[in-house]
Enzyme design. Sequence first.
Site, PDB file in Angstrom:
ATOM      1  N   HIS A  63       0.814  -1.215   0.000  1.00 44.52           N
ATOM      2  CA  HIS A  63       0.000   0.000   0.000  1.00 44.52           C
ATOM      3  C   HIS A  63       0.855   1.276   0.000  1.00 44.52           C
ATOM      4  O   HIS A  63       1.905   1.353   0.626  1.00 44.52           O
ATOM      5  CB  HIS A  63      -0.943   0.010   1.205  1.00 44.52           C
ATOM      6  CG  HIS A  63      -0.250  -0.099   2.524  1.00 44.52           C
ATOM      7  ND1 HIS A  63       0.230   0.978   3.209  1.00 44.52           N
ATOM      8  CD2 HIS A  63       0.036  -1.183   3.280  1.00 44.52           C
ATOM      9  CE1 HIS A  63       0.772   0.587   4.341  1.00 44.52           C
ATOM     10  NE2 HIS A  63       0.676  -0.729   4.411  1.00 44.52           N
ATOM     11  N   ASP A  64       0.396   2.256  -0.765  1.00 42.55           N
ATOM     12  CA  ASP A  64       0.956   3.609  -0.792  1.00 42.55           C
ATOM     13  C   ASP A  64       2.348   3.678  -1.426  1.00 42.55           C
ATOM     14  O   ASP A  64       3.043   4.682  -1.252  1.00 42.55           O
ATOM     15  CB  ASP A  64       0.995   4.219   0.613  1.00 42.55           C
ATOM     16  CG  ASP A  64      -0.371   4.232   1.274  1.00 42.55           C
ATOM     17  OD1 ASP A  64      -1.228   5.013   0.830  1.00 42.55           O
ATOM     18  OD2 ASP A  64      -0.594   3.435   2.209  1.00 42.55           O
ATOM     19  N   GLY A  71       5.233  -1.122   2.441  1.00 43.32           N
ATOM     20  CA  GLY A  71       4.384   0.051   2.282  1.00 43.32           C
ATOM     21  C   GLY A  71       5.142   1.362   2.237  1.00 43.32           C
ATOM     22  O   GLY A  71       6.222   1.501   2.794  1.00 43.32           O
TER      23      GLY A  71
END
Length: 264
Positions: free
Chosen positions: A121-122, A139
Amino acid sequence: MMAIHSTALIDPSAELDSSVSVGPYTVVGPHVRVGSGTSIGAHCVIEGHTTIGQDNRIFQFNSLGAVPQDKKYAGEPCELVVGDRNTIREFCTFNIGSPGDTGVTRVGNDNWIMAYVHLAHDCDVGNNTIFANNAQLAGHVQVGDWVILGGFTVVHQFVRLGAHSMTAMCSLLFADLPPFVMCQGQPAEARSMNYEGLRRRGFSPERIAAVKAMHKALYREDLTLEAASGKIAGLSEKYPDSAPDVEMMLSFLQQAAPQRGIVR
């Protein structure tokens, strides 16, 4: 008409350009948008708030847009955004973003992503990168343009990789990797600068000379990071064509987090 195999399951709310092709047994969720010329292979799952641009080649057995592997995630409408002309080989997993950051996992344009790559994520991946098989990003990792990750490279969360940098196979990154630097090891250590890659991308001899001087200041003169930055700042006067390269390096070094530092 779209070339969609009869066994593919496409949610009626998904937005696929009329030129998109979808292989057998692929599942596309309701919030997915796919641009013109993109091909999606067999047995893929594309879900979440996922936007995929034009002329991408997505091979079989990929999972794109699944929820982040983050225990704090509670169903927020975060996103995965993939640009244009990317090649995504088999068994890759790209997760959506998380509400604790921008909420977006982003992949730029013209990237060559080989099998079993994971983007958590991200993550924010630039343009013209190459990720060899089994490169793994935790992440919030930021990857600059033209970065090359060797096979089985593992990158710790929040680490940044500067433009034109490169990792050897099985490298383990706990610290930021400055632009142009080639590294190797567990944990990774700087080995050289990516001179051959720069030549192939059309860097002039003057710009490459400036990169060599940056390498000397950072890794060969036993200087503190502050002192090395001061020496690098003067290179744009000696090598005027390298001013953008010097500015990019200085900006990267200034943003290095004290708890991580840079690969040295």
